[in-house]
Design a protein around this motif. Structure first.
Motif, PDB file in Angstrom:
ATOM      1  N   GLN A 224       0.838  -1.229   0.062  1.00  0.00           N
ATOM      2  CA  GLN A 224      -0.063  -0.064  -0.127  1.00  0.00           C
ATOM      3  C   GLN A 224       0.738   1.181   0.009  1.00  0.00           C
ATOM      4  O   GLN A 224       0.662   2.300  -0.802  1.00  0.00           O
ATOM      5  CB  GLN A 224      -0.963   0.006   1.288  1.00  0.00           C
ATOM      6  N   GLN A 225       1.816   1.071   0.728  1.00  0.00           N
ATOM      7  CA  GLN A 225       2.949   2.427   0.815  1.00  0.00           C
ATOM      8  C   GLN A 225       3.472   2.669  -0.446  1.00  0.00           C
ATOM      9  O   GLN A 225       3.809   3.570  -0.966  1.00  0.00           O
ATOM     10  CB  GLN A 225       3.891   2.115   1.898  1.00  0.00           C
ATOM     11  N   ALA A 226       3.997   1.430  -0.964  1.00  0.00           N
ATOM     12  CA  ALA A 226       4.782   1.464  -2.253  1.00  0.00           C
ATOM     13  C   ALA A 226       3.759   2.136  -3.530  1.00  0.00           C
ATOM     14  O   ALA A 226       4.179   2.757  -4.355  1.00  0.00           O
ATOM     15  CB  ALA A 226       5.104   0.036  -2.676  1.00  0.00           C
ATOM     16  N   GLY A 227       2.565   1.908  -3.387  1.00  0.00           N
ATOM     17  CA  GLY A 227       1.517   2.313  -4.449  1.00  0.00           C
ATOM     18  C   GLY A 227       1.586   3.995  -4.371  1.00  0.00           C
ATOM     19  O   GLY A 227       1.282   4.518  -5.385  1.00  0.00           O
ATOM     20  N   ASN A 231       6.938   7.044  -9.483  1.00  0.00           N
ATOM     21  CA  ASN A 231       7.134   6.024 -10.562  1.00  0.00           C
ATOM     22  C   ASN A 231       8.438   5.278 -10.345  1.00  0.00           C
ATOM     23  O   ASN A 231       8.744   4.093 -10.248  1.00  0.00           O
ATOM     24  CB  ASN A 231       6.955   6.414 -11.782  1.00  0.00           C
ATOM     25  N   VAL A 232       9.603   6.217 -10.134  1.00  0.00           N
ATOM     26  CA  VAL A 232      10.965   5.402 -10.340  1.00  0.00           C
ATOM     27  C   VAL A 232      11.156   4.555  -8.952  1.00  0.00           C
ATOM     28  O   VAL A 232      11.720   3.632  -8.879  1.00  0.00           O
ATOM     29  CB  VAL A 232      12.209   6.484 -10.470  1.00  0.00           C
ATOM     30  N   ASP A 233      10.896   5.170  -7.895  1.00  0.00           N
ATOM     31  CA  ASP A 233      11.043   4.722  -6.566  1.00  0.00           C
ATOM     32  C   ASP A 233      10.338   3.422  -6.550  1.00  0.00           C
ATOM     33  O   ASP A 233      10.579   2.310  -6.064  1.00  0.00           O
ATOM     34  CB  ASP A 233      10.575   5.462  -5.598  1.00  0.00           C
ATOM     35  N   ARG A 239      10.779  -5.321  -7.827  1.00  0.00           N
ATOM     36  CA  ARG A 239      11.236  -6.888  -7.864  1.00  0.00           C
ATOM     37  C   ARG A 239      11.205  -7.459  -6.397  1.00  0.00           C
ATOM     38  O   ARG A 239      10.922  -8.561  -6.147  1.00  0.00           O
ATOM     39  CB  ARG A 239      12.710  -6.617  -8.285  1.00  0.00           C
ATOM     40  N   GLN A 240      11.727  -6.820  -5.439  1.00  0.00           N
ATOM     41  CA  GLN A 240      11.543  -7.281  -4.040  1.00  0.00           C
ATOM     42  C   GLN A 240      10.144  -7.579  -3.635  1.00  0.00           C
ATOM     43  O   GLN A 240      10.000  -8.412  -3.159  1.00  0.00           O
ATOM     44  CB  GLN A 240      12.361  -6.287  -3.012  1.00  0.00           C
ATOM     45  N   LEU A 241       9.393  -6.476  -3.959  1.00  0.00           N
ATOM     46  CA  LEU A 241       7.907  -6.568  -3.488  1.00  0.00           C
ATOM     47  C   LEU A 241       7.249  -7.682  -4.150  1.00  0.00           C
ATOM     48  O   LEU A 241       6.726  -8.613  -3.632  1.00  0.00           O
ATOM     49  CB  LEU A 241       7.152  -5.408  -3.720  1.00  0.00           C
ATOM     50  N   LEU A 242       7.511  -7.957  -5.432  1.00  0.00           N
ATOM     51  CA  LEU A 242       6.755  -9.000  -6.300  1.00  0.00           C
ATOM     52  C   LEU A 242       7.308 -10.389  -5.562  1.00  0.00           C
ATOM     53  O   LEU A 242       6.662 -11.415  -5.415  1.00  0.00           O
ATOM     54  CB  LEU A 242       7.077  -8.874  -7.689  1.00  0.00           C
ATOM     55  N   GLY A 243       8.675 -10.639  -5.262  1.00  0.00           N
ATOM     56  CA  GLY A 243       9.030 -11.803  -4.830  1.00  0.00           C
ATOM     57  C   GLY A 243       8.643 -12.118  -3.541  1.00  0.00           C
ATOM     58  O   GLY A 243       8.426 -13.382  -3.303  1.00  0.00           O
ATOM     59  N   ARG A 244       8.432 -11.105  -2.705  1.00  0.00           N
ATOM     60  CA  ARG A 244       7.882 -11.344  -1.202  1.00  0.00           C
ATOM     61  C   ARG A 244       6.630 -11.904  -1.388  1.00  0.00           C
ATOM     62  O   ARG A 244       5.987 -12.677  -0.854  1.00  0.00           O
ATOM     63  CB  ARG A 244       8.156 -10.181  -0.249  1.00  0.00           C
ATOM     64  N   SER A 245       5.832 -11.322  -2.446  1.00  0.00           N
ATOM     65  CA  SER A 245       4.315 -11.277  -2.701  1.00  0.00           C
ATOM     66  C   SER A 245       4.073 -12.944  -3.029  1.00  0.00           C
ATOM     67  O   SER A 245       3.209 -13.507  -2.505  1.00  0.00           O
ATOM     68  CB  SER A 245       3.712 -10.633  -3.506  1.00  0.00           C
TER      69      SER A 245
END
Length: 467
Positions: A224-227, A231-233, A239-245
């Protein structure tokens, strides 16, 4: 003479024991006034145990001890016995041989009968041992007295043996009761340890799920915070968020399907074997896609049974019923499924036993246990209930226990001596028929038969420990 004989007969009644119907021997008189031989009364009270009542009038005396000998009655008995002997001697002269009308003066020791002199000279008794009646009678009385003494001795020994048996019975009963107490205590301890182990495993599983939920909640907060990041951040962290997900999702899916607990119960299968029944398969109820063996003990998937490779869970299942129906009592049977990765076992509680088709009628009362092979292992599922548990490995032998009156059907892992699932309570109204299905077979594989185990093929209690 006739009057004397009548008077003697009256006296004989007075000195006759009501138990042995013979002359008194050491007569004793109890409180009710009745008299008996001391040995006869002792024996009567021994046999009667705690009754101690009069053998004649059944009155219970106040004092439960043998009284002293009635000396007056003993003296009277002796006098009457002597008079009886005298009268007998006088009457013996009146006894005559029916054939020769002569007095019976001799006793044949071989034939044990009294004869006259002429009879003793005949060919029938000529070579026999003969004795005068006056000499033979005392010997016979002495023999009879010896026999009486032996019998009394045997009765005393039997009485002693009976008392020993009673003591031994009590000791034996206490010993057996003690062994059952130990067994009950052992089983209670086993039950406590088994239940405690299950509680700990469940708690550990719940703790893992709770921790996973916390990780997922933290991940959701991070997403939620990443959303809201630039855009660049966002793209730098994606990559890390998708792997954890992906990791969290896979772990949640795995946690959603619990692993079946195994709880070996000592003596369980031995107890169930008391209700083993010999059942066979009915080939007239078999689907065209299964083949029943000649001995009616095995069923195998036919080559025509094809499985949908894209959607194997939607593949049809084919069945065969047992020849036997059950409408009462308790029954137990075992099925060897070691050569099958997938199978279905259960019961049909409907009158539609003779229905031939691809599927068991879903409207009928069926209760089934199914083994399903997936990529990550084996799963045990039930119908109509919702069991869906992973198992550590294939279950090679399944036991099925049916108790009609209670409406119970239980499945067991025989090698592990552990229950799998119980259907309870079921309101049975129709005869129950066992159901078998050797599939659906896995695509591209060859499977063996599903076999009903022989009644005498029992497994030892320790079989599960060596697997």
């Amino acid at each position: 003479m006739a009057a004397a004989r009548e008077r003697l007969q009256e006296l004989q009644k007075e000195i006759t024991c009501g138990v042995c119907q013979s002359y008194f021997s050491e007569p004793v008189t109890i409180e009710c006034g009745h008299s008996f031989c001391r040995a006869c009364l002792s024996l009567s009270w021994r046999v009667g145990a705690t009754n101690f009542s009069c053998p004649e009038c059944r009155q219970v005396p106040q004092v439960r001890e043998l009284p002293a000998m009635n000396r007056h009655l003993a003296h009277l008995t002796g006098v009457v016995k002597e008079l009886s002997c005298q009268l007998l001697h006088s009457a013996e002269g009146q006894h005559q041989c029916a054939a020769h009308k002569k007095g019976l003066k001799l006793f044949c020791e071989d034939d044990r009968t009294v004869v006259c002199v002429r009879c003793s000279q005949s060919s029938e008794h000529g070579a026999h041992m003969l004795s005068p009646v006056e000499e033979a009678a005392p010997r016979c009385r002495e023999k009879l007295q010896n026999i009486m003494s032996q019998l009394e001795k045997h009765l005393e020994e039997a009485d002693t043996l009976l008392a020993q048996e009673k003591r031994t019975d009590v000791e034996w009963l206490w010993m057996i009761s003690g062994e059952y107490d130990k067994l009950h205590h052992f089983l209670m301890m086993e039950e406590f340890q088994c239940l405690e182990s299950i509680r700990q495993e469940k708690k550990a599983s719940q703790d893992r799920i709770f921790q996973q939920m916390q990780r997922v909640q933290k991940l959701m907060l991070n997403l939620q915070q990443a959303g809201h990041k630039p855009n660049v951040d966002l793209l730098q962290d994606v990559r890390q968020l998708l792997g954890r997900s992906e990791s969290a999702l896979s772990q949640m899916v795995k946690a959603a399907t619990p692993e079946m607990n195994e709880c070996p119960i000592p003596g369980l299968i031995e107890m169930l074997n008391r209700f083993r029944v010999d059942i066979t398969m009915d080939p007239t109820t078999a689907s065209p896609f299964v083949t029943v063996s000649e001995d009616l003990k095995s069923v195998k998937a036919g080559e025509a049974w094809q499985v949908d490779t894209e959607h194997p869970e939607d593949s049809f299942c084919h069945y065969v019923f047992a020849e036997q129906d059950f409408s009462s009592g308790r029954q137990y049977w075992e099925v060897d499924v070691s050569q099958l990765p997938q199978w279905i076992l259960g019961i049909n509680a409907s009158h539609l036993k003779r229905r031939i088709g691809r599927n068991v009628d879903s409207s009928a009362s069926v209760f089934l246990l199914q083994c399903v092979k997936k990529k990550d292992g084996y799963y045990l599922q039930t119908y109509p209930e919702s069991l869906n548990h992973r198992v550590k490995g294939p279950v090679p032998r399944v036991g099925v226990y049916l108790e009609y009156a209670l409406g119970t059907v239980v499945f067991y892992n025989v090698y592990r001596c552990s229950p799998i699932y119980r259907f309870f309570p079921i309101s049975f109204t129709e005869p129950i028929t066992p159901v078998f299905s050797p599939g659906p077979p896995l695509p591209g594989t060859k499977t063996g038969p599903m076999s009903i185990c022989p009644v005498d093929s029992h497994l030892g209690a320790c079989c599960f420990s060596c697997l």
